[in-house]
Design a protein around this motif. Structure first.
Motif, short mmCIF file in Angstrom:
data_model
loop_
_atom_site.label_atom_id
_atom_site.label_comp_id
_atom_site.label_asym_id
_atom_site.label_seq_id
_atom_site.Cartn_x
_atom_site.Cartn_y
_atom_site.Cartn_z
N LEU A 106 12.39 48.12 -20.91
CA LEU A 106 12.89 46.87 -21.47
C LEU A 106 11.76 46.07 -22.10
CD1 LEU A 106 15.27 45.02 -21.99
CD2 LEU A 106 14.99 44.11 -19.67
N GLN A 107 10.62 45.98 -21.43
CA GLN A 107 9.48 45.29 -22.01
C GLN A 107 9.11 45.92 -23.36
OE1 GLN A 107 6.77 45.69 -18.67
NE2 GLN A 107 6.78 43.47 -18.35
N GLY A 108 9.10 47.25 -23.42
CA GLY A 108 8.76 47.93 -24.66
C GLY A 108 9.71 47.59 -25.79
N LYS A 109 11.00 47.52 -25.49
CA LYS A 109 11.99 47.15 -26.52
C LYS A 109 11.76 45.72 -27.00
CE LYS A 109 14.77 50.76 -26.61
NZ LYS A 109 14.89 51.58 -27.81
N ILE A 110 11.46 44.81 -26.08
CA ILE A 110 11.25 43.42 -26.46
C ILE A 110 9.94 43.27 -27.24
CG2 ILE A 110 10.93 41.07 -25.57
CD1 ILE A 110 12.84 41.90 -23.25
N TYR A 111 8.89 43.98 -26.82
CA TYR A 111 7.65 43.95 -27.59
C TYR A 111 7.90 44.42 -29.02
CZ TYR A 111 5.17 44.01 -23.03
OH TYR A 111 4.71 43.76 -21.78
N ARG A 112 8.60 45.55 -29.14
CA ARG A 112 8.87 46.11 -30.47
C ARG A 112 9.58 45.08 -31.34
NH1 ARG A 112 10.61 51.96 -31.54
NH2 ARG A 112 10.03 51.99 -33.71
N SER A 113 10.58 44.43 -30.79
CA SER A 113 11.32 43.41 -31.52
C SER A 113 10.39 42.29 -31.98
CB SER A 113 12.44 42.86 -30.63
OG SER A 113 13.07 41.78 -31.24
N GLY A 114 9.50 41.86 -31.10
CA GLY A 114 8.56 40.80 -31.43
C GLY A 114 7.58 41.19 -32.51
N PHE A 115 7.09 42.43 -32.46
CA PHE A 115 6.18 42.92 -33.50
C PHE A 115 6.91 43.05 -34.83
CE2 PHE A 115 3.52 44.69 -29.95
CZ PHE A 115 2.35 44.03 -30.28
N GLU A 116 8.13 43.58 -34.79
CA GLU A 116 8.88 43.80 -36.02
C GLU A 116 9.24 42.50 -36.73
OE1 GLU A 116 12.14 46.33 -34.84
OE2 GLU A 116 10.91 48.14 -35.06
N ASP A 117 9.56 41.46 -35.97
CA ASP A 117 9.93 40.20 -36.64
C ASP A 117 8.73 39.27 -36.83
OD1 ASP A 117 9.55 38.83 -34.22
OD2 ASP A 117 11.69 38.62 -33.82
N GLY A 118 7.54 39.74 -36.51
CA GLY A 118 6.32 38.98 -36.78
C GLY A 118 5.97 37.91 -35.76
#
Length: 131
Positions: A106-118
């Motif tokens: 779950l942390q990985g999914k949220i990190y990815r989302s944060g990186f993708e949206d800047g």
């Protein structure tokens, strides 16, 4: 001598290797805490999120069987009840610095989302050497 490898992916342990440990503690973890509920709310119907929820529920059951005290229950009720209970459980796991599969997924999914949206900007240490 050519030491190149044909690889589909490269897996890096970022914490302390490519990125400072403080970035993880001071940026990534707080980002998850702040965005956990919203991420689950917005992505609840995705199969990969439901797979993580299943892993978290299994971990909850294992924790109960193993006598871990005061484990926040993960409810199987309405969407809002389920998300609230998952948030409580995940935050407790983070507070205890647990390394469970569901938490890390779950942390990985949220990190990815944060990186993708800047909202999260990567930091790199340039101290890698060639093999």
């Amino acid at each position: 001598m050519d030491k190149s490898v044909d690889a589909g992916a490269i897996l890096l342990d970022i914490e302390g290797t490519t990125t400072s440990i403080s970035f993880v503690k001071d940026s990534l973890f707080p980002y998850v805490r702040t965005n956990l509920y919203q991420y689950l709310e917005e992505n609840w119907s995705l199969p990969e999120v439901q797979d993580i929820v299943s892993v978290l529920r299994t971990q909850y059951e294992e924790d109960l069987k193993n006598g871990i005290p005061n484990v926040p229950e993960i409810l199987d009720g309405s969407k809002a009840e389920s998300i609230n209970s998952i948030v409580n459980n995940v935050l407790r796991q983070m507070d205890e610095d647990r390394k469970t599969a569901g938490l890390k997924q779950l942390q990985g999914k949220i990190y990815r989302s944060g990186f993708e949206d800047g909202q999260i900007q990567a930091q790199y240490k340039l101290c890698l050497s060639t093999v």
